[in-house]
Design a protein around this motif. Structure first.
Motif, PDB file in Angstrom:
ATOM      1  N   GLN A 100      -8.669   8.883  -9.221  1.00  0.00           N
ATOM      2  CA  GLN A 100      -9.276   7.586  -8.700  1.00  0.00           C
ATOM      3  C   GLN A 100     -10.764   8.340  -7.883  1.00  0.00           C
ATOM      4  O   GLN A 100     -11.561   7.546  -8.258  1.00  0.00           O
ATOM      5  CB  GLN A 100      -8.804   6.986  -7.547  1.00  0.00           C
ATOM      6  CG  GLN A 100      -7.251   6.338  -8.148  1.00  0.00           C
ATOM      7  CD  GLN A 100      -6.255   7.033  -8.365  1.00  0.00           C
ATOM      8  OE1 GLN A 100      -6.073   8.273  -7.938  1.00  0.00           O
ATOM      9  NE2 GLN A 100      -5.195   6.823  -9.174  1.00  0.00           N
ATOM     10  N   GLN A 114       0.802  -1.199   0.064  1.00  0.00           N
ATOM     11  CA  GLN A 114      -0.026  -0.145   0.023  1.00  0.00           C
ATOM     12  C   GLN A 114       0.878   1.583  -0.170  1.00  0.00           C
ATOM     13  O   GLN A 114       1.624   1.220   0.683  1.00  0.00           O
ATOM     14  CB  GLN A 114      -0.979  -0.080   1.152  1.00  0.00           C
ATOM     15  CG  GLN A 114      -1.753   1.527   1.343  1.00  0.00           C
ATOM     16  CD  GLN A 114      -2.573   1.390   2.516  1.00  0.00           C
ATOM     17  OE1 GLN A 114      -3.403   0.324   2.862  1.00  0.00           O
ATOM     18  NE2 GLN A 114      -2.853   2.377   3.471  1.00  0.00           N
ATOM     19  N   TRP A 120      -4.685   0.349  -8.801  1.00  0.00           N
ATOM     20  CA  TRP A 120      -5.833   0.840  -8.147  1.00  0.00           C
ATOM     21  C   TRP A 120      -7.093   0.031  -8.491  1.00  0.00           C
ATOM     22  O   TRP A 120      -7.203   0.112  -9.680  1.00  0.00           O
ATOM     23  CB  TRP A 120      -6.248   2.313  -8.042  1.00  0.00           C
ATOM     24  CG  TRP A 120      -7.646   2.737  -7.328  1.00  0.00           C
ATOM     25  CD1 TRP A 120      -7.676   3.002  -6.092  1.00  0.00           C
ATOM     26  CD2 TRP A 120      -8.693   3.123  -7.945  1.00  0.00           C
ATOM     27  NE1 TRP A 120      -8.856   3.510  -5.710  1.00  0.00           N
ATOM     28  CE2 TRP A 120      -9.496   3.552  -6.871  1.00  0.00           C
ATOM     29  CE3 TRP A 120      -9.090   3.105  -9.044  1.00  0.00           C
ATOM     30  CZ2 TRP A 120     -10.955   3.837  -7.015  1.00  0.00           C
ATOM     31  CZ3 TRP A 120     -10.526   3.407  -9.320  1.00  0.00           C
ATOM     32  CH2 TRP A 120     -11.500   3.714  -8.236  1.00  0.00           C
ATOM     33  N   ARG A 144      -2.854  10.939  -4.592  1.00  0.00           N
ATOM     34  CA  ARG A 144      -4.080  11.230  -4.369  1.00  0.00           C
ATOM     35  C   ARG A 144      -4.589  12.517  -4.569  1.00  0.00           C
ATOM     36  O   ARG A 144      -5.789  12.774  -4.990  1.00  0.00           O
ATOM     37  CB  ARG A 144      -4.474  10.654  -3.004  1.00  0.00           C
ATOM     38  CG  ARG A 144      -4.029  11.355  -1.846  1.00  0.00           C
ATOM     39  CD  ARG A 144      -4.573  11.271  -0.310  1.00  0.00           C
ATOM     40  NE  ARG A 144      -5.732  11.648  -0.269  1.00  0.00           N
ATOM     41  CZ  ARG A 144      -6.949  11.215   0.205  1.00  0.00           C
ATOM     42  NH1 ARG A 144      -6.766  10.105   0.856  1.00  0.00           N
ATOM     43  NH2 ARG A 144      -8.028  11.741   0.365  1.00  0.00           N
ATOM     44  N   THR A 154     -10.732   2.498  -0.490  1.00  0.00           N
ATOM     45  CA  THR A 154      -9.931   1.672  -1.504  1.00  0.00           C
ATOM     46  C   THR A 154      -8.192   1.976  -1.430  1.00  0.00           C
ATOM     47  O   THR A 154      -7.930   3.171  -0.860  1.00  0.00           O
ATOM     48  CB  THR A 154     -10.368   2.127  -3.102  1.00  0.00           C
ATOM     49  OG1 THR A 154     -10.370   3.401  -3.220  1.00  0.00           O
ATOM     50  CG2 THR A 154     -11.794   1.648  -3.158  1.00  0.00           C
ATOM     51  N   ILE A 171      -4.427   2.237  -3.268  1.00  0.00           N
ATOM     52  CA  ILE A 171      -3.355   2.522  -4.352  1.00  0.00           C
ATOM     53  C   ILE A 171      -2.162   1.872  -3.802  1.00  0.00           C
ATOM     54  O   ILE A 171      -1.767   2.014  -2.778  1.00  0.00           O
ATOM     55  CB  ILE A 171      -2.850   4.086  -4.619  1.00  0.00           C
ATOM     56  CG1 ILE A 171      -4.126   4.705  -5.199  1.00  0.00           C
ATOM     57  CG2 ILE A 171      -1.825   3.930  -5.722  1.00  0.00           C
ATOM     58  CD1 ILE A 171      -4.074   6.273  -5.441  1.00  0.00           C
TER      59      ILE A 171
END
Length: 383
Positions: free
Chosen positions: A181, A112, A141, A176, A120, A122
């Motif tokens: 995502q 991770q 992902w 992020r 969720t 990545i």
């Protein structure tokens, strides 16, 4: 030729603007420390223990092993719906779709790197490309639907996300803060996006040169890495479609060029691309003395060849910010080659600049919906 400077060496001077994109490792670590310190301080001041725990959850588990496709504990009697994924030849496909391919293995070791707000993950792994001979990092992902028991025997569409800039040693789409995502998750909830698996490989073998995502003679085979090793890795680890209907690219700047070029080179394997930022032709300095090979990696040459051979159809969605240059190159390409099997469109991003945040905004405003309409989504089991 385009302008693309890539420190520390001379490649594509136009990509200087990509240096403003977040890079998910070294800067990310410092940002995480700052965020954690700030959140802890706020929690101490306000007594907001629950709030602090929620924010710190963004980073909890980083470095831990991750398994995709393994469901969380289910009610008694439901375990039959969520077995470990077998090899493609081990069992029939319950959905009845012969296009579904179960993970073929061997499975990679994922760690991770980021946890998103919806839980969720990545994750990153190291891939030794069997066909290219290149070894590099890949981030992945999977959407929440991938672990939903009713989709346990369904394939999912794959979006290979390619960065601009150096494209090494990181892929900034795994950060992020760009929101790629999250945009997909929100699109799924709104019914405007398919739940894509996102695969984020490094684009170049080093940060000295730009390699055009190609097998330049005498250089690492980055074309084979992107077109063959990365898809093979994806099929080994995830439930995917055998046909090109479940495979696409998205990318910004030089990554957009590689995605479009690879689509046009292999229209039997890939179906669509979201290409942001105006890159159209190859321009690595490493092509010197290899004009024929360079032409074989030129989207203009490849598009003409596809038109002359009458297909198969491919779909190219250009994105361009109204505050950046490059639209004239896109417009020229569309006017010259956007015919027959080469389906093209241009999305203007109002007040958009040459950066990933604005390209994700363009995807939310319509490009995700566009690409979802030409690709194949997952199908739940009945009942």
């Amino acid at each position: 030729m385009h302008q693309h400077p890539q420190p520390p060496a001379p490649p594509r001077p136009h990509e200087a603007e990509d240096s403003q994109y977040p890079q998910p490792q070294r800067p990310g670590r410092s940002r995480r420390r700052i965020w954690i310190a700030a959140v802890v301080a706020l929690a101490l001041l306000l007594g907001a223990g629950g709030f602090a725990a929620w924010k710190l959850d963004w980073f909890s588990g980083n470095g831990d092993a991750v398994t995709f496709g393994k469901q969380s504990p289910s009610p008694a009697g439901s375990e039959k719906q969520t077995p470990a994924a077998p090899a493609a030849s081990a069992s029939p496909t319950p959905t009845g779709d012969p296009d579904v391919q179960m993970p073929s293995g061997p499975k990679s070791d994922f760690k991770q790197t980021t946890k998103l707000d919806d839980g969720t993950i990545i994750a990153k792994t190291r891939l030794a490309g069997a066909k290219s001979g290149f070894e590099g990092d890949v981030w992945v992902w999977a959407p929440k639907e991938y672990n939903d028991p009713k989709y346990a025997k369904s394939a999912f569409p794959v979006l290979i996300a390619l960065p601009g800039g150096n494209g090494y040693p990181n892929n900034y789409w795994a950060d992020r803060s760009l929101g790629l995502q999250k945009a997909i998750t929100e699109g799924v909830q709104a019914g405007t996006s398919l739940p894509f698996i996102v695969i984020m490989p490094v684009l170049n073998p080093d940060n000295k040169y730009y390699y055009d995502g190609a097998d330049i003679p005498g250089q690492p085979k980055m074309g084979t890495w992107i077109a063959e090793d990365v898809p093979d890795f994806t099929r080994a680890n995830f439930r995917t479609y055998k046909s090109r209907d479940g495979w696409a690219f998205m990318g910004s700047s030089s990554g957009a060029f590689v995605g479009m070029k690879t689509l046009l080179q292999y229209p039997d394997r890939f179906k669509a691309v979201i290409a942001s930022g105006g890159e159209i032709v190859p321009d690595s300095p490493l092509w010197k003395g290899h004009q024929a090979e360079m032409d074989a990696n030129n989207p203009e040459v490849l598009a003409k060849k596809l038109i002359d051979s009458k297909g198969p159809e491919v779909y190219i969605n250009f994105q361009i910010g109204t505050k950046e240059s490059g639209k004239e190159r896109m417009t020229k390409f569309v006017q010259t080659y956007g015919k027959g099997p080469v389906k093209t469109t241009i999305r203007d991003i109002q007040n958009g600049e040459h950066n990933g945040w604005h390209y994700v905004r363009g995807m939310k405003e319509g490009s995700l919906e566009w690409i979802s309409k030409v690709l194949k989504g997952p199908k739940p089991e009945a009942g």
